[in-house]
Design a protein around this motif. Structure first.
Motif, PDB file in Angstrom:
ATOM      1  N   GLU A  57     -19.866   5.373  -7.060  1.00 36.56           N
ATOM      2  CA  GLU A  57     -19.247   5.313  -8.385  1.00 36.56           C
ATOM      3  C   GLU A  57     -17.820   4.774  -8.293  1.00 36.56           C
ATOM      4  OE1 GLU A  57     -17.844   8.614 -11.600  1.00 36.56           O
ATOM      5  OE2 GLU A  57     -19.855   8.895 -10.743  1.00 36.56           O
ATOM      6  N   PHE A  58     -17.047   5.274  -7.327  1.00 32.83           N
ATOM      7  CA  PHE A  58     -15.668   4.814  -7.149  1.00 32.83           C
ATOM      8  C   PHE A  58     -15.624   3.334  -6.781  1.00 32.83           C
ATOM      9  CE2 PHE A  58     -14.629   9.376  -5.664  1.00 32.83           C
ATOM     10  CZ  PHE A  58     -14.351   9.785  -6.969  1.00 32.83           C
ATOM     11  N   VAL A  59     -16.491   2.936  -5.869  1.00 31.70           N
ATOM     12  CA  VAL A  59     -16.517   1.545  -5.405  1.00 31.70           C
ATOM     13  C   VAL A  59     -16.870   0.608  -6.550  1.00 31.70           C
ATOM     14  CG1 VAL A  59     -17.826  -0.060  -3.948  1.00 31.70           C
ATOM     15  CG2 VAL A  59     -16.978   2.071  -2.982  1.00 31.70           C
ATOM     16  N   LYS A  60     -17.909   0.954  -7.279  1.00 31.68           N
ATOM     17  CA  LYS A  60     -18.379   0.072  -8.353  1.00 31.68           C
ATOM     18  C   LYS A  60     -17.451   0.050  -9.558  1.00 31.68           C
ATOM     19  CE  LYS A  60     -23.156  -0.145  -6.992  1.00 31.68           C
ATOM     20  NZ  LYS A  60     -24.557   0.037  -7.362  1.00 31.68           N
ATOM     21  N   SER A  61     -16.600   1.065  -9.702  1.00 26.14           N
ATOM     22  CA  SER A  61     -15.666   1.080 -10.835  1.00 26.14           C
ATOM     23  C   SER A  61     -14.623  -0.025 -10.715  1.00 26.14           C
ATOM     24  CB  SER A  61     -14.971   2.436 -10.933  1.00 26.14           C
ATOM     25  OG  SER A  61     -13.959   2.553  -9.933  1.00 26.14           O
ATOM     26  N   GLY A  62     -14.343  -0.433  -9.471  1.00 29.91           N
ATOM     27  CA  GLY A  62     -13.331  -1.462  -9.250  1.00 29.91           C
ATOM     28  C   GLY A  62     -11.912  -0.959  -9.421  1.00 29.91           C
ATOM     29  N   LYS A  63     -11.751   0.332  -9.593  1.00 32.26           N
ATOM     30  CA  LYS A  63     -10.422   0.904  -9.831  1.00 32.26           C
ATOM     31  C   LYS A  63      -9.720   1.343  -8.546  1.00 32.26           C
ATOM     32  CE  LYS A  63     -11.658   2.633 -14.385  1.00 32.26           C
ATOM     33  NZ  LYS A  63     -11.845   3.842 -15.213  1.00 32.26           N
ATOM     34  N   PHE A  64     -10.407   1.240  -7.424  1.00 34.33           N
ATOM     35  CA  PHE A  64      -9.862   1.752  -6.172  1.00 34.33           C
ATOM     36  C   PHE A  64      -9.723   0.639  -5.145  1.00 34.33           C
ATOM     37  CE2 PHE A  64     -11.931   5.213  -8.323  1.00 34.33           C
ATOM     38  CZ  PHE A  64     -11.055   6.275  -8.156  1.00 34.33           C
ATOM     39  N   ASP A  65      -8.664   0.703  -4.386  1.00 33.35           N
ATOM     40  CA  ASP A  65      -8.443  -0.234  -3.284  1.00 33.35           C
ATOM     41  C   ASP A  65      -9.166   0.328  -2.057  1.00 33.35           C
ATOM     42  OD1 ASP A  65      -7.562  -1.818  -1.193  1.00 33.35           O
ATOM     43  OD2 ASP A  65      -5.431  -1.467  -1.561  1.00 33.35           O
ATOM     44  N   LEU A  66     -10.243  -0.319  -1.670  1.00 34.58           N
ATOM     45  CA  LEU A  66     -11.045   0.164  -0.542  1.00 34.58           C
ATOM     46  C   LEU A  66     -10.275   0.144   0.769  1.00 34.58           C
ATOM     47  CD1 LEU A  66     -14.508  -1.512  -1.195  1.00 34.58           C
ATOM     48  CD2 LEU A  66     -13.624   0.666  -2.026  1.00 34.58           C
ATOM     49  N   ASN A  67      -9.212  -0.622   0.831  1.00 32.46           N
ATOM     50  CA  ASN A  67      -8.454  -0.768   2.072  1.00 32.46           C
ATOM     51  C   ASN A  67      -7.114  -0.030   2.040  1.00 32.46           C
ATOM     52  OD1 ASN A  67     -10.369  -2.495   3.461  1.00 32.46           O
ATOM     53  ND2 ASN A  67      -9.894  -3.960   1.845  1.00 32.46           N
ATOM     54  N   HIS A  68      -6.963   0.847   1.069  1.00 24.68           N
ATOM     55  CA  HIS A  68      -5.725   1.627   0.975  1.00 24.68           C
ATOM     56  C   HIS A  68      -5.688   2.665   2.086  1.00 24.68           C
ATOM     57  CE1 HIS A  68      -2.363   3.830  -0.680  1.00 24.68           C
ATOM     58  NE2 HIS A  68      -3.073   4.938  -0.569  1.00 24.68           N
ATOM     59  N   GLY A  69      -4.593   2.660   2.837  1.00 27.95           N
ATOM     60  CA  GLY A  69      -4.425   3.636   3.900  1.00 27.95           C
ATOM     61  C   GLY A  69      -3.751   4.891   3.385  1.00 27.95           C
ATOM     62  N   ASP A  70      -4.307   6.035   3.728  1.00 27.58           N
ATOM     63  CA  ASP A  70      -3.742   7.321   3.327  1.00 27.58           C
ATOM     64  C   ASP A  70      -2.552   7.624   4.235  1.00 27.58           C
ATOM     65  OD1 ASP A  70      -3.109   9.978   2.837  1.00 27.58           O
ATOM     66  OD2 ASP A  70      -5.195  10.652   2.798  1.00 27.58           O
ATOM     67  N   GLU A  71      -1.360   7.592   3.667  1.00 23.60           N
ATOM     68  CA  GLU A  71      -0.130   7.782   4.446  1.00 23.60           C
ATOM     69  C   GLU A  71      -0.057   9.151   5.109  1.00 23.60           C
ATOM     70  OE1 GLU A  71       3.141   6.756   1.902  1.00 23.60           O
ATOM     71  OE2 GLU A  71       2.328   4.756   1.535  1.00 23.60           O
ATOM     72  N   ASP A  72      -0.711  10.152   4.524  1.00 20.36           N
ATOM     73  CA  ASP A  72      -0.716  11.487   5.121  1.00 20.36           C
ATOM     74  C   ASP A  72      -1.619  11.572   6.354  1.00 20.36           C
ATOM     75  OD1 ASP A  72       1.060  12.447   3.222  1.00 20.36           O
ATOM     76  OD2 ASP A  72      -0.530  13.183   1.896  1.00 20.36           O
ATOM     77  N   TRP A  73      -2.448  10.566   6.544  1.00 17.46           N
ATOM     78  CA  TRP A  73      -3.386  10.554   7.670  1.00 17.46           C
ATOM     79  C   TRP A  73      -3.258   9.253   8.459  1.00 17.46           C
ATOM     80  CZ3 TRP A  73      -5.984  14.732   9.247  1.00 17.46           C
ATOM     81  CH2 TRP A  73      -6.079  15.800   8.354  1.00 17.46           C
ATOM     82  N   SER A  74      -2.057   8.842   8.771  1.00 21.51           N
ATOM     83  CA  SER A  74      -1.778   7.663   9.614  1.00 21.51           C
ATOM     84  C   SER A  74      -2.371   6.369   9.075  1.00 21.51           C
ATOM     85  CB  SER A  74      -2.290   7.893  11.038  1.00 21.51           C
ATOM     86  OG  SER A  74      -1.693   9.008  11.609  1.00 21.51           O
ATOM     87  N   ASN A  75      -2.498   6.282   7.759  1.00 24.87           N
ATOM     88  CA  ASN A  75      -3.038   5.089   7.093  1.00 24.87           C
ATOM     89  C   ASN A  75      -4.534   4.889   7.292  1.00 24.87           C
ATOM     90  OD1 ASN A  75      -0.753   4.307   5.675  1.00 24.87           O
ATOM     91  ND2 ASN A  75       0.072   3.237   7.451  1.00 24.87           N
ATOM     92  N   LYS A  76      -5.271   5.970   7.438  1.00 30.41           N
ATOM     93  CA  LYS A  76      -6.729   5.864   7.516  1.00 30.41           C
ATOM     94  C   LYS A  76      -7.277   5.422   6.166  1.00 30.41           C
ATOM     95  CE  LYS A  76      -9.048   9.113   9.871  1.00 30.41           C
ATOM     96  NZ  LYS A  76      -9.395  10.461  10.425  1.00 30.41           N
ATOM     97  N   THR A  77      -8.192   4.467   6.221  1.00 22.34           N
ATOM     98  CA  THR A  77      -8.869   3.993   5.014  1.00 22.34           C
ATOM     99  C   THR A  77     -10.166   4.783   4.835  1.00 22.34           C
ATOM    100  OG1 THR A  77     -10.183   2.338   6.189  1.00 22.34           O
ATOM    101  CG2 THR A  77      -7.974   1.657   5.427  1.00 22.34           C
ATOM    102  N   PRO A  78     -10.819   4.629   3.690  1.00 24.61           N
ATOM    103  CA  PRO A  78     -12.115   5.290   3.526  1.00 24.61           C
ATOM    104  C   PRO A  78     -13.109   4.911   4.637  1.00 24.61           C
ATOM    105  CG  PRO A  78     -11.313   4.563   1.391  1.00 24.61           C
ATOM    106  CD  PRO A  78     -10.369   4.003   2.433  1.00 24.61           C
ATOM    107  N   LEU A  79     -13.057   3.662   5.091  1.00 27.70           N
ATOM    108  CA  LEU A  79     -13.972   3.241   6.156  1.00 27.70           C
ATOM    109  C   LEU A  79     -13.682   3.959   7.471  1.00 27.70           C
ATOM    110  CD1 LEU A  79     -16.359   1.472   6.925  1.00 27.70           C
ATOM    111  CD2 LEU A  79     -14.742  -0.369   7.438  1.00 27.70           C
ATOM    112  N   HIS A  80     -12.425   4.185   7.783  1.00 28.54           N
ATOM    113  CA  HIS A  80     -12.084   4.966   8.978  1.00 28.54           C
ATOM    114  C   HIS A  80     -12.755   6.337   8.902  1.00 28.54           C
ATOM    115  CE1 HIS A  80      -8.469   2.227   9.365  1.00 28.54           C
ATOM    116  NE2 HIS A  80      -8.821   2.347  10.642  1.00 28.54           N
TER     117      HIS A  80
END
Length: 168
Positions: A20-43
């Motif tokens: 749902e999040f992916v298909k909404s187009g509202k989220f950057d799939l490559n955004h790194g979470d700064e609280d977790w050393s810039n881990k992306t959803p794929l990590h």
């Protein structure tokens, strides 16, 4: 939108929410979470071994060689956790699974450190296949299409700069 919800969905294997999040187009799939050393959803999906989530993210543009602060790719996390199915999914999607981190470690080396034997065996097989492919291309007079990514190039230059400083 910051989109940390997508990180949580990937890290818990909540495929339906992730889709749902992916298909909404509202989220950057490559955004790194700064609280977790810039881990992306794929990590996260690779570390947890959620192969369907890995495939979904890659199919919708997640960068398979995204880097954390220490240069770990999703393959490093899969190798550390012993998630050979995630490594297979990355490799099948054409994602290089042999990039070096900031300390020169490949996912194979990480798998060796954490005694993830199945991952080691798979990564050795991938390396062998890549070497055979490069040798065949060389014999055919062609060049390999493998390139250093921007992170590797920047890190290599930085290491060279530090090395030359020490020699002065």
């Amino acid at each position: 939108m910051l989109g940390l919800e997508i990180h949580e969905a990937a890290s818990t294997g909540d495929y339906d929410s992730l889709e749902e999040f992916v298909k909404s187009g509202k989220f950057d799939l490559n955004h790194g979470d700064e609280d977790w050393s810039n881990k992306t959803p794929l990590h996260w999906a690779c570390q947890k071994g959620y192969v369907e989530c890995v495939r979904l993210l890659l199919e919708h543009g997640a960068k398979g060689t995204a880097r954390t602060e220490t240069g770990w790719t999703p393959a490093h996390f899969a190798a550390e956790a012993g998630k050979v199915t995630a490594l297979r999914a990355l490799n099948s999607a054409g994602v290089p699974v042999n990039k070096r981190d900031a300390y020169g470690c490949t996912p194979r080396r990480i798998a060796e450190i954490y005694n993830q034997q199945e991952c080691c065996k798979f990564l050795i097989q991938v390396e062998t296949e890549q070497e055979e492919r490069r040798a065949k291309l060389s014999l055919d007079g062609l060049e390999s299409d493998e390139e250093e990514d921007e992170w590797e190039s920047r890190t290599s230059r930085s290491l060279l700069d530090r090395t030359s400083t020490y020699r002065s």
